[in-house]
Design a protein around this motif. Structure first.
Motif, mmCIF file in Angstrom:
data_model
loop_
_atom_site.group_PDB
_atom_site.id
_atom_site.type_symbol
_atom_site.label_atom_id
_atom_site.label_comp_id
_atom_site.label_asym_id
_atom_site.label_seq_id
_atom_site.Cartn_x
_atom_site.Cartn_y
_atom_site.Cartn_z
ATOM 1 N N PHE A 96 0.833 -1.197 0.000
ATOM 2 C CA PHE A 96 0.000 0.000 0.000
ATOM 3 C C PHE A 96 0.873 1.255 0.000
ATOM 4 O O PHE A 96 1.761 1.408 0.841
ATOM 5 N N ARG A 97 0.596 2.136 -0.947
ATOM 6 C CA ARG A 97 1.256 3.446 -0.949
ATOM 7 C C ARG A 97 0.580 4.357 0.067
ATOM 8 O O ARG A 97 -0.483 4.041 0.600
ATOM 9 N N LEU A 102 -2.284 0.573 -4.475
ATOM 10 C CA LEU A 102 -1.396 -0.583 -4.341
ATOM 11 C C LEU A 102 -0.324 -0.595 -5.420
ATOM 12 O O LEU A 102 -0.583 -0.246 -6.581
ATOM 13 N N THR A 103 0.862 -1.014 -5.044
ATOM 14 C CA THR A 103 1.910 -1.253 -6.022
ATOM 15 C C THR A 103 1.583 -2.530 -6.802
ATOM 16 O O THR A 103 0.684 -3.281 -6.419
ATOM 17 N N PRO A 104 2.297 -2.817 -7.887
ATOM 18 C CA PRO A 104 2.024 -4.048 -8.642
ATOM 19 C C PRO A 104 2.269 -5.301 -7.804
ATOM 20 O O PRO A 104 3.002 -5.285 -6.812
ATOM 21 N N VAL A 165 -2.892 1.027 9.954
ATOM 22 C CA VAL A 165 -2.416 1.466 8.644
ATOM 23 C C VAL A 165 -2.174 0.241 7.759
ATOM 24 O O VAL A 165 -1.437 -0.678 8.149
ATOM 25 N N ALA A 166 -2.790 0.214 6.578
ATOM 26 C CA ALA A 166 -2.627 -0.918 5.665
ATOM 27 C C ALA A 166 -1.189 -0.995 5.175
ATOM 28 O O ALA A 166 -0.628 0.002 4.693
ATOM 29 N N GLN A 167 -0.596 -2.177 5.283
ATOM 30 C CA GLN A 167 0.796 -2.381 4.893
ATOM 31 C C GLN A 167 0.913 -3.041 3.520
ATOM 32 O O GLN A 167 1.572 -2.532 2.630
ATOM 33 N N SER A 193 13.090 3.099 -8.357
ATOM 34 C CA SER A 193 12.990 2.278 -7.154
ATOM 35 C C SER A 193 13.391 3.080 -5.914
ATOM 36 O O SER A 193 14.466 3.686 -5.880
ATOM 37 N N HIS A 194 12.553 3.061 -4.889
ATOM 38 C CA HIS A 194 12.869 3.803 -3.660
ATOM 39 C C HIS A 194 14.053 3.198 -2.925
ATOM 40 O O HIS A 194 14.681 3.854 -2.097
#
Length: 264
Positions: A96-97, A102-104, A165-167, A193-194
């Protein structure tokens, strides 16, 4: 994973070989792993290849005393659990951002272990639970790291929440470690990429967490948090040795882990 490698891995995390698969053994292995093996992205900043194969992961994490990110940590931990007789499956997950999107899929690798019931196992998400989470409990689960919820999501997926918080969202389908090779490469090499932003190394301690982010040492004990500047290569190397035992491993390479000034 052969008998000798299992023994060295257990020594690495300070655990004894369990008599067989059990909830107590899983909890102990999980706790010891997150307290001994750091979540880190140092290979990316040191220019080291990240290979999702058993020999390379064993060399890095067990023999050299390093850590890694989710694909490495959960990938090798799954091999250890399997060698000890646990029924373990690899799960693809989306993270979750901050904006709730959501990321891929395959952005994260989590594990599912089945014993008397199903457990979500994750030693590779950085700040996360100290112990495995019940996969099928709708109630809040208290953990030394916080309060967790595992709730149903569409298509048989589950969402994992920490302190409300959704992870991440994990899929139910079993995967192979090779399925994560492409996203692993992307996270290690893409400018987007972070993980490429700053070097990071973090592990759980018995009463909190210790983290090095770039040139800052962050220590949390209970509710108290301190931050210390690491202004030189020598200070950075000393902190990595004290908190992660990586002085010899990083000798001569500390400069690569310090933040670089922006280029014009």
């Amino acid at each position: 994973m052969d008998h000798d490698t299992v023994g060295r891995y257990l020594d690495r995390i300070g655990a004894t070989r369990p008599a067989g698969p059990s909830v107590a053994a899983l909890r102990e292995l999980h706790r010891r792993h997150v307290e001994a093996v750091p979540f880190e992205n140092l290979s990316i900043h040191l220019g080291e290849p990240i290979l999702l194969v058993a020999e390379a992961l064993t060399d890095k994490i067990v023999r050299r005393g390093r850590g890694g990110f989710c694909y490495e940590l959960n990938g090798l931990f799954a091999a250890l659990l399997s060698a000890l007789g646990f029924d373990v499956r690899l799960l693809a997950a989306s993270v979750f951002r901050e904006d709730g999107t959501l990321t891929p899929a395959f952005d994260h690798l989590a594990l599912l272990v089945e014993l008397d019931e199903r457990y979500l196992v994750d030693v590779g998400f950085g700040t996360h639970s100290v112990y495995p989470l019940h996969r099928d409990w709708p109630e809040a689960q208290e953990d030394p790291a916080g309060t967790f919820l595992v709730v149903d999501a569409p298509n048989g997926d589950v969402d994992v929440l920490m302190d409300g918080v959704a992870q991440y969202r994990a899929e139910p389908r079993p995967r192979r470690l090779t399925d994560f090779a492409r996203p692993c490469w992307w996270h290690a090499n893409s400018p987007e990429s972070h993980f490429r932003d700053v070097a990071r190394c973090s592990r759980r301690t018995p009463d909190g967490r210790v983290t090095i982010v770039g040139d800052r040492l962050l220590e949390t004990v209970g509710d108290q948090r301190t931050e210390t500047a690491l202004d030189t290569d020598a200070e950075l190397l000393a902190a990595y040795e004290k908190h992660f035992g990586l002085g010899a491993e990083l000798a001569g390479r500390a400069a690569a882990l310090l933040p670089r000034p922006p280029t014009c």
